[in-house]
Design a protein around this motif. Structure first.
Motif, mmCIF file in Angstrom:
data_model
loop_
_atom_site.group_PDB
_atom_site.id
_atom_site.type_symbol
_atom_site.label_atom_id
_atom_site.label_comp_id
_atom_site.label_asym_id
_atom_site.label_seq_id
_atom_site.Cartn_x
_atom_site.Cartn_y
_atom_site.Cartn_z
ATOM 1 N N ASP A 420 0.827 -1.204 0.000
ATOM 2 C CA ASP A 420 0.000 0.000 0.000
ATOM 3 C C ASP A 420 0.856 1.246 0.000
ATOM 4 O O ASP A 420 1.936 1.298 0.607
ATOM 5 C CB ASP A 420 -0.903 0.033 1.235
ATOM 6 N N VAL A 422 0.639 4.899 1.486
ATOM 7 C CA VAL A 422 -0.103 5.502 2.591
ATOM 8 C C VAL A 422 0.196 6.993 2.627
ATOM 9 O O VAL A 422 1.362 7.408 2.660
ATOM 10 C CB VAL A 422 0.274 4.857 3.935
ATOM 11 N N GLU A 488 -5.896 9.150 7.274
ATOM 12 C CA GLU A 488 -5.005 8.230 6.558
ATOM 13 C C GLU A 488 -5.699 7.701 5.317
ATOM 14 O O GLU A 488 -6.837 7.230 5.362
ATOM 15 C CB GLU A 488 -4.610 7.069 7.468
ATOM 16 N N ARG A 490 -5.129 4.978 2.208
ATOM 17 C CA ARG A 490 -4.356 3.821 1.738
ATOM 18 C C ARG A 490 -4.821 3.446 0.343
ATOM 19 O O ARG A 490 -6.016 3.230 0.117
ATOM 20 C CB ARG A 490 -4.521 2.625 2.668
#
Length: 529
Positions: A420, A422, A488, A490
């Motif tokens: 991922d 991020v 956040e 992702r």
């Protein structure tokens, strides 16, 4: 003319009745088969014992006949003499017939020392009944059934026999006892099975009762809450029926939460319609007012400089309000297109470059904030829509700027975590209002019930960000506490199939306190205070 109600078929047995009947019937069949087999075996054993007794009586009478015949060769020995001379058990019957046309005589032992002569009919019954040299059952008139065996000795044909009443007297009590015990056992079994089945099916009845009560509730509209549940003591997951109750409770919990979510969505929709109506009514009213002002000025003083100045100002305001309405409508269209899997244009993009550009754009807009950029030295590529991802980052930065006081430190970081990419937006502001935590990423949600341009918004900014991130196969979350709020994002850091439509994942905010972000200008939807 009213149609007759459809006729119902015969009433079917309940599950409890079928189980009890089936169990009792199977056990009864087994017991009956065991009783029959036991009686047959026992009867056979007793019959063999009787045959052995008959053979013993025949051998004993043969020896007695020999003792009587030797001294009386010229005189016929009778059956009574043989029985009197021998020590035969009670009930022994004997028929002697001399060689040639000798007379047949018969007698039986009625008791110790009591020898009774058979009548001619009784003798005839024996002679006619025993036609082969084997054990034969003969019904003797007045005496009943006898087991007979013929043999020849010293020119005589002897028929010795023992009564079968002893066998019957032994078998009959046994059969009677078996029948009585079987009947009593079946009654007891039926009672025990009925108790066990009824107790075992109690959870199923609780499920039926609960489902019936829920079915009678009006669930079509309004604020609906399903409070009916199967009692906890009827939802043992170690049993099959208990698992049914547990599954029904789980289903009712899901339905209840879905109905609650539906009600919340309806309320949000009503609020959004009111908000959108206000958002559109305000610029429309401004456009109408400024247009009327311009027309009045032109009609009153068509050639004056004041009329020209008024008309120019009005047109500028009309243009500004038109832009405001256009932005709102475009946001709504963007959400609709994202829901349909449209609007995104996939290409390889550098997420670090988007972060650098977003912070560069945010610094002039928020000079009172401290902006920090943390990106890796190497580029971090993802497959996505560059313009839409830039919109997500810009919206999160504008949200942090709008809803935090001057001097707040806002940090934008980009890292790679496994597969991922991020992106995090962190600020040390006062945090997110817990009252709006559950609705943070919902569409049409508003924390400020006023429609002030500074704090109020349409409730679309974060929902657009969520939709864009979800369309990229990623997810957006938030955690917040006073002095530390982190949004956040992702996104899979791998090439994606541009023709594939990524499935939108479940976006559940990870909230410790709660948070309400804002967006830039019209996208700054949710105040944190």
């Amino acid at each position: 003319m009213t149609s007759a109600a459809p006729s119902r078929g015969p009433r079917r047995w309940s599950l409890q009745a079928r189980l009890i009947t089936a169990i009792v019937a199977v056990v009864a069949l087994i017991l009956v088969m065991v009783a029959i087999a036991t009686s047959a075996v026992l009867g056979r054993v007793l019959q063999d014992n009787l045959n052995a007794q008959v053979q013993s009586a025949a051998q004993q009478t043969a020896g007695t006949l020999l003792d009587l015949k030797i001294p009386r060769e010229s005189q016929q020995v009778t059956a009574s003499e043989v029985l009197q001379s021998g020590n035969q058990p009670q009930g022994t019957v004997l028929v002697l017939r001399g060689g040639g046309e000798g007379t047949a005589t018969g007698a039986y032992v009625a008791g110790p020392g009591d020898i009774v002569t058979l009548t001619d009919i009784q003798v005839e019954d024996i002679l006619l009944g025993v036609t082969r040299p084997e054990y034969t059952t003969v019904d003797i008139d007045g005496l009943g059934d006898y087991r007979m065996f013929p043999y020849q000795s010293l020119g005589y044909v002897a028929y010795a026999g023992m009564p079968e009443s002893g066998v019957q007297e032994t078998v009959t009590p046994i059969i009677t006892s078996v029948v009585l015990m079987t009947t009593g056992g079946l009654i007891l079994l039926a009672a025990i099975v009925a108790w066990i089945v009824r107790r075992s099916l109690a959870p199923l009845r609780a499920v039926s009762t609960t489902a019936t009560r829920v079915a009678n509730q009006p669930l079509a509209e309004g604020d609906v809450s399903i409070t009916e549940r199967v009692p906890e003591d009827q939802t043992d997951e170690d049993t099959e029926i208990g698992r049914v109750g547990h599954a029904l409770n789980t289903l009712l919990d899901h339905v209840d939460s879905s109905l609650d979510a539906r009600q919340r969505n309806e309320e949000r929709m009503r609020r959004f319609v009111a908000d959108a109506s206000h958002e559109l009514r305000t610029p429309l009213a401004s456009i109408r007012g400024f247009s009327e002002l311009s027309l009045r000025a032109l009609r009153t003083h068509p050639d004056s400089p004041q009329a020209a100045e008024t008309t120019e100002q009005s047109l500028e305001r009309i243009q500004a309000q038109s832009v405001r309405m256009t932005d709102l409508v475009e946001d709504l269209l963007l959400l609709a297109r994202l829901d349909e899997g449209q609007e995104l244009v996939y290409s390889p993009i550098d997420l670090t470059q988007i972060a650098v550009e977003a912070v560069a754009d945010a610094r002039p807009a928020g000079p009172d904030h401290e902006w920090v950029l943390e990106v890796p030295d190497e580029s971090l590529h993802v497959a996505g829509d560059s313009a839409r991802l830039h919109q997500v980052v810009a919206n999160l930065l504008a949200n942090a700027r709008t809803h935090t006081p001057a001097g707040t430190k806002v940090t934008l970081s980009v890292v790679r975590d496994g597969d991922d990419a991020v992106l995090r937006v962190r600020d040390d502001g006062p945090g997110v209002d817990p009252s709006i935590a559950d609705e943070l990423f919902e569409r049409f949600s508003r924390a400020d019930r006023s429609r002030a341009r500074k704090s109020g918004g349409t409730g679309l900014g974060l929902s657009i960000a969520k939709a864009i991130v979800g369309a990229h196969g990623g997810r957006i979350t938030v955690r917040s506490e006073p002095g530390d709020t982190v949004f956040e994002v992702r996104i899979p850091a791998r090439p994606a199939d541009p023709t594939a439509t990524p499935a939108e994942p479940e976006l559940e905010p990870d909230i410790e306190s709660a948070s309400e972000p804002a967006a830039d200008s019209d996208d700054a939807d949710e105040p944190r205070q």
